[in-house]
Scaffold this motif. Sequence first.
Motif, short mmCIF file in Angstrom:
data_model
loop_
_atom_site.label_atom_id
_atom_site.label_comp_id
_atom_site.label_asym_id
_atom_site.label_seq_id
_atom_site.Cartn_x
_atom_site.Cartn_y
_atom_site.Cartn_z
N GLU B 273 -26.84 -46.52 14.45
CA GLU B 273 -25.87 -47.51 14.02
C GLU B 273 -25.64 -47.29 12.53
O GLU B 273 -26.59 -47.06 11.79
CB GLU B 273 -26.47 -48.91 14.19
N MET B 274 -24.39 -47.37 12.09
CA MET B 274 -24.12 -47.22 10.67
C MET B 274 -24.63 -48.46 9.94
O MET B 274 -24.50 -49.58 10.42
CB MET B 274 -22.62 -47.07 10.40
N GLY B 283 -19.34 -33.84 14.63
CA GLY B 283 -19.32 -32.75 13.66
C GLY B 283 -19.80 -33.13 12.27
O GLY B 283 -20.12 -32.26 11.47
N HIS B 284 -19.86 -34.43 11.96
CA HIS B 284 -20.37 -34.83 10.65
C HIS B 284 -21.87 -34.48 10.57
O HIS B 284 -22.59 -34.56 11.57
CB HIS B 284 -20.18 -36.33 10.42
N VAL B 285 -22.29 -34.08 9.38
CA VAL B 285 -23.64 -33.53 9.22
C VAL B 285 -24.64 -34.60 8.78
O VAL B 285 -24.34 -35.43 7.94
CB VAL B 285 -23.61 -32.37 8.20
N VAL B 286 -25.82 -34.56 9.41
CA VAL B 286 -26.93 -35.44 9.01
C VAL B 286 -27.72 -34.71 7.93
O VAL B 286 -28.08 -33.55 8.10
CB VAL B 286 -27.84 -35.75 10.21
N MET B 287 -27.98 -35.40 6.80
CA MET B 287 -28.62 -34.78 5.65
C MET B 287 -30.04 -35.31 5.46
O MET B 287 -30.33 -36.47 5.75
CB MET B 287 -27.83 -35.09 4.37
N ASP B 288 -30.92 -34.43 4.94
CA ASP B 288 -32.22 -34.86 4.47
C ASP B 288 -32.29 -34.35 3.04
O ASP B 288 -32.52 -33.17 2.82
CB ASP B 288 -33.32 -34.27 5.36
N GLY B 289 -32.04 -35.24 2.09
CA GLY B 289 -31.86 -34.79 0.72
C GLY B 289 -30.60 -33.94 0.66
O GLY B 289 -29.55 -34.38 1.09
N ASP B 290 -30.71 -32.72 0.15
CA ASP B 290 -29.54 -31.84 0.09
C ASP B 290 -29.47 -30.88 1.27
O ASP B 290 -28.59 -30.03 1.33
CB ASP B 290 -29.57 -31.03 -1.22
N ALA B 291 -30.42 -31.00 2.19
CA ALA B 291 -30.46 -30.07 3.32
C ALA B 291 -29.80 -30.66 4.56
O ALA B 291 -30.10 -31.78 4.95
CB ALA B 291 -31.91 -29.71 3.62
N PRO B 292 -28.89 -29.90 5.18
CA PRO B 292 -28.35 -30.34 6.46
C PRO B 292 -29.42 -30.18 7.54
O PRO B 292 -30.00 -29.11 7.67
CB PRO B 292 -27.17 -29.40 6.70
N SER B 324 -34.23 -44.16 8.89
CA SER B 324 -32.97 -44.11 8.16
C SER B 324 -32.39 -42.70 8.21
O SER B 324 -33.13 -41.72 8.07
CB SER B 324 -33.18 -44.51 6.70
N LEU B 325 -31.08 -42.61 8.41
CA LEU B 325 -30.40 -41.32 8.39
C LEU B 325 -29.32 -41.36 7.32
O LEU B 325 -28.73 -42.42 7.08
CB LEU B 325 -29.73 -41.03 9.74
N ILE B 326 -29.08 -40.22 6.69
CA ILE B 326 -27.96 -40.11 5.77
C ILE B 326 -26.94 -39.16 6.40
O ILE B 326 -27.29 -38.05 6.81
CB ILE B 326 -28.41 -39.55 4.40
N ILE B 327 -25.70 -39.61 6.50
CA ILE B 327 -24.66 -38.80 7.13
C ILE B 327 -23.57 -38.50 6.10
O ILE B 327 -23.16 -39.39 5.34
CB ILE B 327 -24.07 -39.53 8.35
#
Lengths: 123, 350
Positions: B273-274, B283-292, B324-327
Amino acid sequence: MYPTDLKYTIEHEWVRVDGDDAAVGITDFAQKQLGDVVFVELPDVGRTLTKGEVFGTIESVKAVSELFSPVSGIVVAVHDALAAHPDYVNGQPHETWMIRVKMSNAGELDALMSSTRYDAFIA
Amino acid sequence: MVEFGGWDMPVEYSGIIDEHMAVRTAVGLFDVCHMGQIEVAGPDALAAVQWISSNDASRLAIGQIQYSALTTAGGTFVDDILVYRMGEQHFMLVVNAGNIMKDHQWIVAKVAEHGGDVSVVNASSRYALIAIQGPMAERVLQALTDIDLAAIKYYWFGHGEVFGVRVTVSRTGYTGEDGFEVFAAPAQAERVWNALLEAGAGHGIKPCGLGARDTLRLEASMRLCGSDMDEGTSVVEAGLSWIVGWKKDAFLGAERLRAQKAGSLERRLVGFEMRDRAIARHGHVVMDGDAPVGVVTSGTQTPYLKKSIGLAMVPVALSAPGTSLIIDIRGRRVAAEVVPEPFYKRSQPA
């Protein structure tokens, strides 16, 4: 027939001019193409825009579109109610402004279409 | 209209939100004639189906249906399918429109390799398919049929007539709502469609397009093959371990799936959930810091729950609910959170 007091762009935005203040929204044609609008992302007040620059995005359930500024200037107001009620864009597209821009070059308006020309453009 | 799997189909009739809400609160009608039907029959039909698909078809009684995967040797998706047990030695596989030819060729080849006395027939042109979905679906359909619909349980089917047309009716669907799918001969499908629209008029029936079909299935956490998973995604990675027959004999992809279940799994599909105001899309990328590290496979603003939700393939370390996810959405980093699935579950199961 589209409102005669508005000017139109080929990107299906409209502009309502009041002095050097330009209110910007999207046309009935655009909202019909998008379908149910669920999200409108707008810039912060104070941002400087150049004609043709992307000032936000609009998302319907099925699609995402960018919003292009029809004029150059400074954003003096954003329509905050759209955060909670993006569907206003579908309900009253020509009354639902998104941003108001204090124009830096009113001459840019000359390049926009009249309602007659816009009608012909989308026909 | 859009081209979809070789068919011209409407994205919407009265509007995606309107159609979506009709299915959640009343009833909606879907033309799903594009879906394919592949029949597998013969003395060794069960063994063939067991070999090519992940679920355990031996558990099906005649008249029963199961969700399954047509798997590669790597345990990934050729397609996701419904397996109907028509008879002791006769199965019907309902497959996705865009995959009919591919699936048919695949099944013919794999069944030939496996051996046995089996015929495989692409019967797609013999069936039209209409789905009627929503809390009022049973009432509307029952008015037109001699079949006792109340006796058809979830994921079972029966035969009979609807509005005088010979049909097979299954209690299945792709909306998360109660409802039925009606198989009829193509020449008579329009008659059935029109009769259902008329019978449902007093119940608020709405014809529904591909747009609402997609938002409804996603709200119900149902996967879309080709979007959420494909030949690069294993059944376990797709979060569909429940459609693997762990106790059955060898089948295509069994070894890899068993290894993944035993602990070698590196990534899996999760619901999110956003948390920030935004809609993540395929197609949007999930990020961990600067890494996809992952990718969004489906996402939308759901009309009924009124939430921005989606599915994403993420490393197992990021797959627990609450994570938590960063998209990255068009260059903007926004926050989302892994949530338990399904997003939506109807209050009164059939």
